[in-house]
Design an enzyme around this catalytic site. Structure first.
Site, PDB file in Angstrom:
ATOM      1  CD  GLU A   1      -3.048  -1.123   2.177  1.00  0.00           C
ATOM      2  OE1 GLU A   1      -2.809  -0.610   3.289  1.00  0.00           O
ATOM      3  OE2 GLU A   1      -4.153  -1.620   1.882  1.00  0.00           O
TER       4      GLU A   1
ATOM      5  CG  ASP B   1      -7.578  -5.701   4.769  1.00  0.00           C
ATOM      6  OD1 ASP B   1      -7.117  -5.946   5.891  1.00  0.00           O
ATOM      7  OD2 ASP B   1      -7.751  -4.551   4.327  1.00  0.00           O
TER       8      ASP B   1
ATOM      9  CD  GLU C   1      -9.805  -1.679   8.156  1.00  0.00           C
ATOM     10  OE1 GLU C   1      -8.874  -2.221   8.779  1.00  0.00           O
ATOM     11  OE2 GLU C   1      -9.705  -1.244   6.999  1.00  0.00           O
TER      12      GLU C   1
HETATM   13  O1  GCW Z   1      -7.054  -3.175   6.280  1.00  0.00           O
HETATM   14  C1  GCW Z   1      -6.203  -2.279   5.688  1.00  0.00           C
HETATM   15  C2  GCW Z   1      -6.571  -0.989   6.330  1.00  0.00           C
HETATM   16  C3  GCW Z   1      -5.440  -0.010   6.423  1.00  0.00           C
HETATM   17  C4  GCW Z   1      -4.269  -0.724   7.056  1.00  0.00           C
HETATM   18  C5  GCW Z   1      -3.879  -1.904   6.188  1.00  0.00           C
HETATM   19  C6  GCW Z   1      -2.767  -2.729   6.806  1.00  0.00           C
HETATM   20  C7  GCW Z   1      -2.600   0.159   8.522  1.00  0.00           C
HETATM   21  O2  GCW Z   1      -7.666  -0.453   5.660  1.00  0.00           O
HETATM   22  O3  GCW Z   1      -5.881   1.069   7.176  1.00  0.00           O
HETATM   23  O4  GCW Z   1      -3.179   0.137   7.253  1.00  0.00           O
HETATM   24  O5  GCW Z   1      -4.957  -2.766   6.033  1.00  0.00           O
HETATM   25  O6  GCW Z   1      -3.074  -3.689   7.487  1.00  0.00           O
HETATM   26  O7  GCW Z   1      -1.614  -2.417   6.600  1.00  0.00           O
END
Ligand code: GCW
Length: 651
Positions: A252, A325, A353
């Site tokens: 990311e 995720d 989340e």
């Molecule tokens: O789930 C996603 C989240 C991000 C997060 C990323 C990760 C810290 O939306 O906010 O960043 O994963 O786990 O690195």
């Protein structure tokens, strides 16, 4: 002065006796009354203040595991033995847990030791005090930090056996390693140490450039290697028992070794060498994916399997429980069964989340025990949980979200505990030991996760969330120019034939990353568990389900069951009024009402949208949507404030 007032405020808000949830599961009423003999230590002080049973003797027993303990009653005296002060402390908390949950009367003969050596919280806290995916205020570490609040945090962790904490976000700023920050890290480490908790830091791989002004962060560069060695030395001067680094690299947009054509192993090993002389470790995350692959679910496996066996022994790969995720339900990440010669740890997400933030009651122990039923705890070196702790009065934003912090700790200590046991323990300590209350509310908690899955994403659906906030549904969202793997249609693939991502051998072939017989089981639509159906299959709308219904009807029923489940939680809670103090009763009731409205919103948005592909009616025997699709598509989610009960409903 302002600083002083804020600190005072924070201390007061976290220690007040009002029923605001600030005492967590530590609701010891009145002073302790027992005689406590033997080793003088923190355990003795905790028991002295809070134990109301018979006399206790604390004693050493060098034969026990470093963090383990033995508790035995003989001739009316309880003896806690351990080889360290921390073992004694864990033993003391065990006794207090029995007392608070109403189970301390019988003669005891208990031997305990933790299943995982490292039981770590990951805080996604930023230096400015904000928390990524945090729904409970600001960081307790980084802005106006209060010693007393951090001490209480340490105590809560120790009481469930958590022994490590990563103090900052995995999206790490280079400043995490500045001299200034390290001073604060030392202060925090000194507060946590008596509770057996070590600190760790997330690091930015480009720190040597951004902080050290080098021209590269290439892990083969001599100056880079030296920079890290010096930095590590500086850290250990301040914090001699520092745990190590957590790294999100080439994920990311974060920098990493691949920026220089080096592998994840080279990057991780370079840091591991710097930490090795001090017994520090590197937790290297496997959360990687790019926009160019045909299936995001396969990518971490594809990238890390060729590196199996190439990591030094003080590197642990930190793998999210599922391949995508932290979705409400995912199959396990196939890396857990694929990697054979690399230490692994699981990363679970405690902060909600993707599970209704701090507004929805979703007890996560069932999700985590489901994971442990497929991934053997013995195959893991450690366990991490993304924390849900902030500086709000009740720490976690929802009184019941505290149960997830608690459950993470208990499962990290003993992954064979059942969700029922954990829920009952927590309820007894946190609310009431009344028998009816305990049995009714244990059921409610244990069923809550399935309820949330049902109204959000049943039958293996995933990532139907609106971009950005991950709170509400936007299954239609696909704005031009957005990365496809950041839009829901990439995951659900709805069309006139059916719904779901074909990951079978005839599709993306993600099933082949699983060992036999699982691979065959997931590959065949007739043997694939319903709960993963659209995860692995593009399921025809008229496919015959095991229930006898068509797939479309089953989907409607699952959403409907989710809404019914949410309504039932509210009704059940309404009946608990006499067992719960007025403040927390009203808080939870208020949140459950939001949850019911959100559940209807999820059901309506998803079913009405999918109906534009299925062209089938919603079955007569269930509640029909109360919104219409256009109305749903016009909702603008203003989720700047998760406390706002109307979130999701403003236009
Ligand atoms: O789930 C996603 C989240 C991000 C997060 C990323 C990760 C810290 O939306 O906010 O960043 O994963 O786990 O690195």
């Amino acid at each position: 002065m302002r600083q002083l007032l804020i600190t005072l405020f924070l201390v007061l808000t976290h220690t007040a006796t009002a029923e605001d949830g600030s005492r967590l599961w530590h609701r010891f009423e009145g002073a302790g009354t027992a005689s406590i003999q033997g080793v003088k230590c923190l355990a003795a002080r905790e028991l002295q203040s809070n134990w109301k049973g018979g006399p206790i003797v604390l004693q050493r027993n060098g034969g026990l595991h470093r963090e383990g303990y033995h508790i035995a009653t003989s001739k009316g005296i309880i003896r806690i033995s351990a080889s360290t002060d921390i073992g004694l402390l864990y033993g003391a908390y065990h006794l207090l847990r029995l007392q608070q949950s109403g189970n301390a009367h019988q003669a005891l003969n208990i031997t305990e030791r933790p299943a995982f050596a490292r039981r770590i919280l990951n805080h996604w806290d930023n230096p400015d005090g904000t928390i990524e995916r945090g729904y409970s205020g600001h960081s307790i570490f980084w802005e106006n930090a209060s010693t007393e609040v951090i001490r209480q945090y340490a105590r809560a962790n120790a009481s469930v056996g958590i022994n490590g904490t990563v103090l900052n976000n995995v999206n790490a700023k280079p400043e995490a390693l500045s001299r200034e920050t390290l001073k604060q890290v030392k202060t925090i480490a000194d507060i946590l140490r008596p509770y057996g908790i070590r600190v760790y830091l997330s690091v930015n791989f480009a720190s040597p450039m951004r902080l050290g002004r080098l021209s590269t962060a290439d892990p083969r560069d001599k100056n880079v290697i030296r920079w890290w060695q010096e930095k590590v030395k500086e850290i250990y001067r301040q914090v001699p028992d520092f745990g190590g680094f957590l790294v999100k690299a080439n994920s990311e947009g974060e920098p990493g070794p691949c920026d220089y054509g080096r592998s994840h192993a080279e990057g991780a090993n370079m840091l591991a060498r710097a930490l090795k002389p001090y017994h520090g470790i590197v937790m290297w995350r496997t959360f990687v994916y790019s926009a160019n692959d045909d299936d995001r679910a396969k990518q971490a496996y594809k990238e890390f399997m060729p590196l199996d066996g190439k990591f030094l022994d003080n590197v642990i790969l930190q793998i999210k429980n599922g391949p995508i995720d932290f979705q409400p339900r995912e199959p396990y990440s196939p890396l857990f069964t694929g990697l054979k010669s690399t230490p692994m740890m699981a990363e679970l997400q405690i902060t909600q989340e993707y599970l209704g933030a701090a507004n929805h009651l979703a007890f996560l122990a069932p999700m985590w025990t489901e994971f442990f039923s497929l991934v053997k705890p013995q195959s893991l070196r450690a366990i991490a949980g993304v924390a849900n702790v902030g500086n709000n009065q009740n720490w976690c934003g929802h009184h019941f979200a505290q149960a997830n912090w608690y459950a993470f700790g208990r499962l990290a200590w003993n992954p064979t505990l059942t969700p029922e046991t954990i829920a009952r323990e927590w309820l007894g300590q946190t609310f009431s030991t009344n028998h009816d209350f305990l049995s009714t509310m244990t059921d409610l908690m244990v069923q809550s996760h399935e309820t949330v899955v049902n109204y959000m994403m049943p039958l293996g659906l995933h990532h139907l969330f609106a971009l950005g906030h991950h709170y509400g549904p936007q299954p239609w969202y696909a704005a031009p120019g957005t990365r496809p793997d950041w839009t829901p249609p990439y995951y659900h693939r709805a069309d006139a034939q059916g719904l779901g991502f074909n990951r079978t051998r005839k599709g993306s072939d993600a099933v082949s990353q699983y060992p036999q017989p699982l691979a065959d089981r997931y590959d065949n639509i007739l043997t694939c568990p319903d709960s993963y159906l659209t995860w692995f299959h593009h399921v025809p709308w008229d496919h015959q389900m095991k229930s006898g219904r068509t797939f479309w009807d089953e989907l409607c029923h699952k959403y409907s069951a989710g809404v019914d489940g949410a309504r039932k939680m509210l009704t059940v809670w309404d009946g608990m009024e006499s067992h719960v103090d007025a403040d927390r009763f009203a808080d939870v009731q208020h949140k459950l009402r939001i949850q019911v409205r959100d559940a209807e919103w999820w059901r309506d948005a998803c079913l009405l949208y999918f109906q534009t592909f299925s062209h089938r009616p919603i079955p007569q025997d269930m509640d029909h949507p109360v919104h219409d699709l256009n109305e749903m598509m016009q909702f603008r989610l203003d989720i700047t404030n998760y406390e706002n009960p109307t979130c999701g409903y403003s236009r």
